[in-house]
Design a protein around this motif. Sequence first.
Motif, PDB file in Angstrom:
ATOM      1  N   LYS A   1       0.830  -1.214   0.000  1.00 40.77           N
ATOM      2  CA  LYS A   1       0.000   0.000   0.000  1.00 40.77           C
ATOM      3  C   LYS A   1       0.857   1.253   0.000  1.00 40.77           C
ATOM      4  CE  LYS A   1      -3.921  -1.967  -0.088  1.00 40.77           C
ATOM      5  NZ  LYS A   1      -4.857  -1.744  -1.159  1.00 40.77           N
ATOM      6  N   ARG A   2       0.346   2.251  -0.703  1.00 46.51           N
ATOM      7  CA  ARG A   2       0.993   3.561  -0.751  1.00 46.51           C
ATOM      8  C   ARG A   2       0.132   4.544   0.030  1.00 46.51           C
ATOM      9  NH1 ARG A   2       4.743   4.523  -4.382  1.00 46.51           N
ATOM     10  NH2 ARG A   2       4.022   6.625  -4.821  1.00 46.51           N
ATOM     11  N   ALA A   3       0.713   5.648   0.424  1.00 47.06           N
ATOM     12  CA  ALA A   3      -0.038   6.654   1.180  1.00 47.06           C
ATOM     13  C   ALA A   3       0.413   8.052   0.778  1.00 47.06           C
ATOM     14  CB  ALA A   3       0.151   6.458   2.682  1.00 47.06           C
ATOM     15  N   THR A   4      -0.520   8.968   0.903  1.00 46.44           N
ATOM     16  CA  THR A   4      -0.230  10.389   0.718  1.00 46.44           C
ATOM     17  C   THR A   4      -0.396  11.058   2.066  1.00 46.44           C
ATOM     18  OG1 THR A   4      -1.038  10.370  -1.557  1.00 46.44           O
ATOM     19  CG2 THR A   4      -0.959  12.510  -0.451  1.00 46.44           C
ATOM     20  N   ILE A   5       0.567  11.882   2.425  1.00 42.26           N
ATOM     21  CA  ILE A   5       0.473  12.629   3.679  1.00 42.26           C
ATOM     22  C   ILE A   5       0.148  14.067   3.312  1.00 42.26           C
ATOM     23  CG2 ILE A   5       1.624  13.288   5.813  1.00 42.26           C
ATOM     24  CD1 ILE A   5       3.469  10.827   5.311  1.00 42.26           C
ATOM     25  N   GLU A   6      -1.029  14.502   3.757  1.00 39.04           N
ATOM     26  CA  GLU A   6      -1.520  15.842   3.450  1.00 39.04           C
ATOM     27  C   GLU A   6      -1.181  16.782   4.595  1.00 39.04           C
ATOM     28  OE1 GLU A   6      -5.720  15.184   3.152  1.00 39.04           O
ATOM     29  OE2 GLU A   6      -5.571  14.314   1.151  1.00 39.04           O
TER      30      GLU A   6
END
Length: 178
Positions: free
Chosen positions: A104-109
């Motif tokens: 899984k990949r993630a974006t940190i906002e």
Amino acid sequence: MPNMPQLARRHGALVALTVSALALAACASTPKELPPPPVAVASSTVETPPQTPPGPAEGSAAHYLATMMGRDTVYFAYDKYNIDPVAAASLQAQAQWLMRYAGKRATIEGHADERGTRDYNIALGERRATAAKNYLVSLGVDAARLTVVSYGKDRPVALGSDEASWAKNRRAVTVVID
């Protein structure tokens, strides 16, 4: 030709005869023996299919949110981007989930409150998101799986010009990508 009362009597006699014949036929067809009772099957030989737990699919973005229970977001003090102990605990939970689901990949906002210029808040949001990313990487999450984006003050979760609203908007949110 018979008259009406005679016709009614004949009809009544015919009905009575038919009912009697049916009753005798029903008695004659009753089985002499009952069938044997069903054979009990030992419970150890009966396999029940595994029950799928209700809820989101393992490893999905919805599963991440359900597992994190609010720990997908870390909060910051005014004009700060350092990771405090509360934020560290949330990031540790995020890191455990991300390492369990290595594909899984993630974006940190990164986000900021409404105070300050747009450019300043974009830069502050990026510093907050980068601080969260660096902490996750220090815990063993592969940096290539994490992306940073800053929204500055453009996506507030709390509308209002008071400290309670501002505190909710000073944050970094980790969003898992399905």
